[in-house]
Enzyme design. Structure first.
Site, PDB file in Angstrom:
ATOM      1  N   ASN A   1       0.827  -1.209   0.000  1.00  0.00           N
ATOM      2  CA  ASN A   1       0.000   0.000   0.000  1.00  0.00           C
ATOM      3  C   ASN A   1       0.859   1.255   0.000  1.00  0.00           C
ATOM      4  OD1 ASN A   1      -2.393  -1.435   0.038  1.00  0.00           O
ATOM      5  ND2 ASN A   1      -2.648  -1.307   2.249  1.00  0.00           N
TER       6      ASN A   1
ATOM      7  N   ALA B   1      -6.620   2.097   4.808  1.00  0.00           N
ATOM      8  CA  ALA B   1      -5.279   2.395   4.277  1.00  0.00           C
ATOM      9  C   ALA B   1      -4.845   3.838   4.517  1.00  0.00           C
ATOM     10  CB  ALA B   1      -5.240   2.092   2.782  1.00  0.00           C
ATOM     11  N   ALA B   2      -5.505   4.540   5.422  1.00  0.00           N
ATOM     12  CA  ALA B   2      -5.165   5.949   5.643  1.00  0.00           C
ATOM     13  C   ALA B   2      -3.713   6.122   6.072  1.00  0.00           C
ATOM     14  CB  ALA B   2      -6.100   6.549   6.690  1.00  0.00           C
ATOM     15  N   GLY B   3      -3.260   5.275   7.002  1.00  0.00           N
ATOM     16  CA  GLY B   3      -1.884   5.379   7.457  1.00  0.00           C
ATOM     17  C   GLY B   3      -0.873   5.062   6.372  1.00  0.00           C
ATOM     18  N   ASP B   4      -1.234   4.166   5.462  1.00  0.00           N
ATOM     19  CA  ASP B   4      -0.328   3.811   4.374  1.00  0.00           C
ATOM     20  C   ASP B   4      -0.235   4.934   3.348  1.00  0.00           C
ATOM     21  OD1 ASP B   4       0.079   1.359   5.593  1.00  0.00           O
ATOM     22  OD2 ASP B   4      -1.564   0.418   4.498  1.00  0.00           O
TER      23      ASP B   4
END
Length: 315
Positions: free
Chosen positions: A51, A257-260
């Site tokens: 990601n 997937a916000a952190g990715d």
């Protein structure tokens, strides 16, 4: 910090995990032992490493990925997804057996829980890492890694990155204790509030406690800590002090997937010569846009959309 991007080292390398993400969406998550009916199902490329590689690629950075995929039916899903984002797969190794799997459950409030089964990811080796970083060092200034790969490799990955003069960014997820010597190889650590709390032992709930946790990382050798606080923004802690980069509120539908997105855009911006604060602002926008769409890799935004989003908020 690495040589200037003008010296030709504008690339980003991600050493990390890759999975096939099996995601179910339902109004609520089931209680223990309960079966419920869901609303939707998706199957996409995932894994924190993959990601972040997709995010960096969509951010416009020259991006390479180092990891392992199985020789099963999910291999094409992985290869096609990374290739479509412009990621160099020279150092993606195919190994016998199944590709890593992540089972993700998302409820109506956009919260999720995840079970990740490493499988092929467990085959990542020091030899593969060394060969990749040796080849990429002349053109690469930023290394991103996470904790979904075998923990014994984290010290090796980060030490090799330092030896090659790269800016080493660690996304410490899933959070796990690390030997103290590892922190001395980290230029930037990017935990969320939960991960920062687990690692530092300091309960992080706001900017004040985030700064305290950030100091914990710096005391152990990290050069900077960027602690994400969801709706409270990001606390950037360096030897010069701490600042809070404000959030960009949006209506969230899936936070998977916000952190990715955040990590990939942070790495891409730094490789392009941005300051840490400016890179965090860009990463904040990328993370915000990501939560407005379903799925992991499909929700990762392209650079033009992130720039337009930032421009609209500025106006």
């Amino acid at each position: 910090m690495p040589p200037s991007p003008t010296a030709g080292r504008t690339g980003v390398v991600i050493v990390g995990s890759v999975t096939a993400d099996v995601t179910t969406f339902s109004q609520r998550l089931p209680a223990r032992g309960e079966t419920i009916l869901g609303d939707q199902f998706t199957l996409f490329l995932g894994g924190k490493g993959a990601n972040q590689a997709v995010a960096a690629g969509r951010a416009g950075a020259k991006t390479s990925f180092v990891g392992c995929v199985g020789d099963d039916l999910f291999r094409d899903l992985v290869v096609d997804g990374l290739t479509d984002a412009g990621v160099d797969l020279t150092h993606l190794r195919t190994v016998p057996g199944p590709t890593g799997i992540a089972h993700i459950r998302v409820d109506a409030s956009a919260q999720n829980d995840i079970v990740m089964v490493p499988l092929a990811n467990a085959a990542l080796s020091t030899e593969q890492i060394d060969a990749a970083l040796d080849a990429l060092a002349p053109t690469t200034s930023v290394l991103l890694t996470q904790l979904e790969t075998p923990s014994a490799l984290t010290a090796h990955i980060t030490a090799r990155g330092q030896e090659h003069g790269m800016t080493v960014i660690l996304d410490p997820a899933p959070a796990a204790p690390l030997p103290d010597e590892v922190w001395q190889n980290i230029d930037i650590v990017t935990p969320n509030e939960t991960e920062a709390s687990i690692l530092s032992g300091i309960e992080v709930t706001d900017a004040v406690t985030a700064e305290q946790a950030g100091r914990w990382f710096l005391d152990r050798g990290a050069r900077a800590a960027v602690i994400t606080l969801a709706a409270q923004g990001s606390c950037v802690v360096t030897a010069d002090g701490a600042i809070v980069v404000p959030p960009l509120p949006v209506d969230a539908v899936d936070t998977t997937a916000a952190g990715d997105a955040y990590a990939g855009y942070l790495g891409a911006a730094l490789a392009n010569g941005a300051s840490l604060t400016d890179a965090v602002r860009l990463a904040t926008a990328a993370g915000a846009l990501t939560v407005t769409k379903h799925g992991a890799s499909p929700s990762l935004p392209v650079r033009s959309d992130v720039d337009a989003f930032l421009a609209s908020r500025a106006s």
